[in-house]
Structure formats: structure tokens, C-alpha cells
Design a protein around this motif. Sequence first.
Motif: not given
Length: 608
Positions: A441-447, A433-439
Motif C-alpha cells: 500500500v505504502l510502496k516503501l523502500k527499506h532504509p 503494520c503487522e495487521r495490514t499489507p503496508f508494503l
Amino acid sequence: MPRKKPFSNKQKKKQLQVKRERKRGDTGSGPSSRNASVERGERQSDTSDSETTDIRRLNQQPFSREGRYDPNRFRLHFEKESKEEVEKRKKLAMEKVLQPISDKELETNIHDIYPSDKGLGFPRRPSWNYEMTRENLMRKEEKSYREYLDDLHSRNPPGSLSHFEHNLETWRQLWRVLEMSDVILLIVDIRHPVLQFPPALYHYITGELQKQVVLVLNKADLCPPPLVMAWKHYMTSQFPNLHIVCFTSHPGQPYSTVLQKKRMRRKADWNYAGGPIDILKACQEITAGRVDLSSWEKKIQRDAVAERLDGERPDEGAESVLVEHQSDRAMDMSSLSQELYKDGVLTIGCIGFPNVGKSSVINSLVGRKVVSVSRTPGHTKYFQTYYLTQTVKLCDCPGLVFPSRVDKQIQILAGIYPVSQLQEPYSSVGYLCERTPFLSVLKLKHPKLLESKPHQRNEGSEELSWTAWDVCEAWAERRGYKTAKAARHDVYRAANSLLRLAIDGRLCLCLTPPGYSCLREHWENHPDLPEIIALQGRTTAEEGAGERDDDDDGESSTEPEEERDRDADDDEDGDDEDEGFGHPRGKEDKPSGFTVNMYNVLRENECV
């Protein structure tokens, strides 16, 4: 008197198996005793440095004593990690806030991974003669192997070495393939080629064996074309006499979404691969007319014609490919000639790390599926030979992991270590995740937003701090991964799922050669770039069509997500049918989003 319950069929079979084992003299441990069967199999098959190091043996397969060969003879042997080390990494993954790294930090020098002063070679076969018995030869090899390991550990402090192969039987397979072959195909993954190109192996083949090496940059469709050009130039600058070929088994077959399990299928199957003709040209240049390769060239042309004919399968009407299954005794004391191109036959050895796509390259060269392919490292159990034509023979060697000083986390993301065998996958997720734009791409919502009150959930996830554990929790929430008993978020399964996205190329992580961030514009305007784009089966127009809105992540569909995008961890050990070997699609069946490719989903400048 109460009536006795009749035995079930399962109980009857178990009793029969126990009786058979007792007749053979194995009293006290039937085949249903897993530990006993494993112990018997390891006594017969495993040769490692277990006397000096604590070894973990991976990918245990069912073993029958009546079988033709032992499937566990060449399974992966890696060093065990202590429980304290595993728990420390897990705690760090829960506490450390993820910080995106710069493009400069992704630049990797091969000499940093394989420093010349650390003894990071590979075990060599000791000298032998025909007067030695097989038992004496094996003892000599084991002694030489222990001496190699002792020297390696003495020159590298504990914890500094990467995962590497500790199974001597697999190294014996490499020795035999190197001795049998005239030309070596060293296959690497274009996303991180320097991890899988040991300089010591190259210098041994070209120096001591006096043979030529063809470097196959496989999976070229998973990298932006400028990065492919940069890696090709870098490897040429480091090894001037190296023949380099770019290859892909899936030209023009991108993932349409991050979650899509299988790539888009085309009717061409294995014959649609890009690069077989380039491998042929490299071999023609090396052999310089000493072997007649015209039959191979005709085969490639015939396969290309068959691919274009509607309704004809590529392997229909073509000559059959002779397959030789080699004995599991890797070093039978047979005569191994040093003569190149013996009897006018070119023998090509295919070697490489696990999960670089060796089996896919062989299937593409043959023109049909002759080797089962899997994302599981160590899937190829023993080497086989395949006659492409009467004058061209391929040798497939099991995947080997050479010792290096690379970070173990990138080894896991490269598919070198089996994801299903990981005790602690969370730190690898953090590394990714530190090396990819994961947010994005994955469309995550913070817990924290999910736990907060409804009126507070509109806050952006980007503004909150993320840990690797948070990412796994958010992914488990999105995918619906729950534990069976307490119905909590199954973060372990979520972590494994994310790692497989990276291994498959759906969450793209690519290392870059030294100086790439400064010379990016140069490679983007390189005159040879159209050749790479053509190899990948893409055009500039397709790349433009590949852009899509961030909101179009497929969640608006009424079709259940689990049915639409089945996760890769459901069949970790199965053969990957998406490797181009499926039923043909009609032109009218082309799925929506066909032109989307992953480095456009990530935006090319973000796919680093």
C-alpha cells in the motif's frame, strides 16, 4: 546618552496585560505565563482522581476568565505513563522484527474486552434530593467517584486497564444526557465496534433506566460489505433487543489514493448521508405512535429532494434548527422528569467514544453543519441540544472513554487517544503494520537499500526484515520529513502521519467478529448484502473499476507530492472540511480515480 529603543507593539500589549492582572490581584503571574494560567484553569475546572493517580490532562485550550464557559472543563484525562515504560516500548519498536498475524488473530470477542468479573462498569450518579445544596451534591459525587476508581484499580492489576476517562466533569455530562433522553443513540466505528460498546452501559440504560438503545454502526463505507453484515449479526446475537442501524456520512466517496487528504466531495453535502431514514424507522418502532414523527419524516424527504435539485443548497429554504448551548455546569439541580416523551417531544441522546463520528451523524440528521467536526479526540467540549423539528430533539454528549482490558495500541489506532499527544507512537505503527499489507500500500523502500551502493538497490524490500522504526524511516524518506537542525529523517512525524492514515481509514485496519475467517464465504453471499452495498453508495461495477495497477501510486505525476497529497498532520486540531461540507462539484469536475475505494486498493481479502 544612548537613546532607548522604543517598545514594540507586542511588548506594549504584554505590559498592559500584566497591569490588568495585577489590578485583579494576580500579582506575580501574568497571562503570558502558561504554567500559571494552566494552574488557575485546572483549579477552577478539573475534577479527577489526581489524588490517587498520576493524571495527564490532554488538549489544553486557551482560557479566558471572562469567557462564557471553560473549554478545559471536559478535556480528556488519562493516566500518565512512566518514562521507563515509554523508553522500553521505543527500544522494542527499534529491535522487534514485524511478523504478519493471521486473520484468526483479528477476531475479537466483546467479553474479552469487557470481562464481567473485572468491575469494568462506569461511575454512576449517587442518589440526591432537592434538600441538598449543590456543594453537598458535588462532594457526594466526588466521594462516590473515588470509591468507584478504588474498586476498579483493586480488581485490575497495574498496566492491565486501557486508557479511560478520569475527568468527573465529563461523566456528569453523560449522567445528564442519559436522564434527559428518551432514546439513546450509541454510536460506534464499524471498524472496531466492540471496543466502543460497553455492555455495562447498555444494561444500565435498558435495565435501570428502562430506555431503548439504537446502535449506530458509523463509517460503514470504510469496511467491506460482508464484514459490515458480520458485525451486525454478531451484535444482534449478543444483545437481542438492540436496535442496529448502519450509517455513513460519505456514501460513494472513497479515498482515491492512500495519501489523499480529503475524500471526494459531492454537492449533496450532509444530506447525502446513508442511514438517517433507518434511524427514523428505529425511533418509530420504539415510540410506537406515542410521538408524532411525521414532521421528521417530511424533513428527511424534503432534504432528499433539495439534494437532487441542481444549484440549490440543502439548507436553503429549509426551516432553521434551534440550537441550545447548555451551561458548563453539568449537574445543575434542576427538575429532571422521568416521564418519557414529555410534552410530545422525542429526546434522542447521542453518546459514544471520541472519534466515532458523533458530530458527523448529528450534522447528517440536521441536514447541515451545526457541529464542528475534528479528528482530535475530545473536540466536543460540552453537550448541546438541537431541535430537528418541533417534536424531535437531539442531545450531543462529549466523547467518553470507558475502562476496558483492550490493548492500548488499538485504542490509539481507533483515534481514542490524541495522536499529537503521544510520547511514543512507534509501537502503535508496528501494531498497525503487522495487521495490514503496508508494503504493497505504502510502496516503501527499506532504509538499508537507501544506504547501500547503487548496484545493490535493486533488491526487493519484501525480502528484508522490517521493524516499526524502519517503517517510520522509510515513510519519512518518501514524504520528505526532515528534522529542522540536522536534516535527519523525522521519524516521529512520520509515525504520527501513519497513525492518522489508519484513523482516517486510508490505511484500513478492521477487527472482525469471532468466527469470521471461517464464515467469510457465508457473509460474502448473504442475501442482505446488496442493502449494505447500496448504503455505501457503491455497485459491483464500481468495485471492479476500483482496481488499479500497483505501479499507479501517483508518484509519476509531475505535480509535487506535497501539493497533491497534503498530509493530515498539518491541521490536526482543525475542523475536517472533508466531512461533506464543501462547495458542490459540477458533473464535469469529477476527479480522475473517483471510483477507487480503499478496500479495493488493499484488495478486499486483505482489508482485515
